[in-house]
Design a protein around this motif. Structure first.
Motif, mmCIF file in Angstrom:
data_model
loop_
_atom_site.group_PDB
_atom_site.id
_atom_site.type_symbol
_atom_site.label_atom_id
_atom_site.label_comp_id
_atom_site.label_asym_id
_atom_site.label_seq_id
_atom_site.Cartn_x
_atom_site.Cartn_y
_atom_site.Cartn_z
ATOM 1 N N GLU A 129 -22.864 16.073 19.813
ATOM 2 C CA GLU A 129 -21.550 15.554 19.438
ATOM 3 C C GLU A 129 -21.597 14.072 19.082
ATOM 4 O OE1 GLU A 129 -17.055 15.142 21.289
ATOM 5 O OE2 GLU A 129 -18.421 16.640 22.096
ATOM 6 N N ARG A 130 -22.199 13.257 19.915
ATOM 7 C CA ARG A 130 -22.332 11.833 19.619
ATOM 8 C C ARG A 130 -23.787 11.401 19.714
ATOM 9 N NH1 ARG A 130 -17.716 9.327 18.901
ATOM 10 N NH2 ARG A 130 -18.696 7.281 19.066
ATOM 11 N N ASP A 166 -13.147 15.527 15.673
ATOM 12 C CA ASP A 166 -11.844 15.527 16.343
ATOM 13 C C ASP A 166 -11.977 15.718 17.850
ATOM 14 O OD1 ASP A 166 -12.609 18.151 16.410
ATOM 15 O OD2 ASP A 166 -10.801 18.954 15.467
ATOM 16 N N GLY A 167 -13.225 15.649 18.358
ATOM 17 C CA GLY A 167 -13.441 15.711 19.800
ATOM 18 C C GLY A 167 -13.831 17.057 20.340
#
Length: 264
Positions: A129-130, A166-167
């Motif tokens: 994700e990150r 968007d998380g």
């Protein structure tokens, strides 16, 4: 210099220019780039310059990276955001490249039994994700040589990155104003459900059955097809194909200071 000042300086500093000889070598390397309209090639080159300036490349597993391969990966990664804008590649900064498949250890939680098991998976790509974008160079090279055979590992993993903006990786990326969330889900969910039913029943499917693993994998797989075999996608899932044409062609929003800083 404080970190935020350094990020602001880097955001506005001009990216190093890609030499003409290197760019033309990339275009000759794969028909995926060679067939782009002139305007899209120019825009892609600018995105690649920013990508190479703002992302770091690391080799793993004994692989040796060369500049031409980094440029090719940058071009494959920027192609999905050609019209969306570079800020859609925000929130991460490292690309890790293995020579071929790489092994990761995962935990699997069975929701019905509550049992947690561990196992090793052999992967050709992964997107946290990150965290980094992780790729098998052997598969990237195959995609460059055969760009229209239905597979594109970089497009697949960049789709996951877009999904995570968007998380949550849930098959619904950050959408442009021209596409309502209800419209997206209304096209994607029935297509995913139909594929999942076909796979569960043991039927052969034209779309890679891996797409039936989850809605986020479905989005990543059909994104691969959008770039590598749009004819097959339009035949098998016309509503999805139309939606992705609109999504990936959506114009980029006006660039902001916050957007420029966020890719650091």
């Amino acid at each position: 210099m404080t970190n935020w000042l350094r990020r602001l300086r880097d955001a506005f500093a001009p990216a190093p220019r890609i030499e003409d000889s290197d760019w033309h070598a990339l275009l000759r390397r794969s028909a995926l780039f060679e067939r782009l309209p002139d305007g899209d090639r120019t825009a892609l080159r600018t995105l690649c310059e920013r990508f190479l300036a703002r992302k770091t490349f690391s080799a793993a597993g004994g692989h040796e990276l060369v500049a031409a391969d980094c440029l090719a990966i940058a071009a494959l990664a920027c192609l999905p955001v050609l019209h969306l804008g570079f800020e859609h590649l925000a929130g991460w900064r490292e690309v890790i490249v293995y020579p071929g498949e790489f092994r990761v250890r995962r935990e699997h939680h069975d929701e019905r039994s509550g049992v947690v098991t561990e196992g090793d998976d052999d992967l050709i790509g992964e997107a946290w994700e990150r965290g980094p974008l992780i790729l098998s160079w052997a598969d990237v090279a195959t995609d460059l040589a055969h760009p229209f055979d239905g597979f594109n590992v970089v497009a697949h993993e960049i789709a996951h990155k877009l999904d995570a903006l968007d998380g949550a990786m849930n098959g619904t990326p950050r959408l442009p104003p021209t596409i309502a969330r209800s419209e997206w889900i209304g096209a994607m969910q029935p297509a995913y459900d139909a594929l999942a039913r076909a796979v569960q029943r043991g039927r052969d499917t034209a779309i890679d059955p891996y797409a039936a693993e989850s809605v986020d994998e479905y989005f990543a797989v059909v994104s691969e097809l959008h770039f590598s075999d749009p004819v097959l996608l339009a035949r098998e899932a016309p509503a999805v194909a139309d939606l992705l044409r609109r999504f990936y062609a959506a114009p980029a929003p006006a660039t902001s200071v916050a957007g420029l800083r966020s890719d650091r």
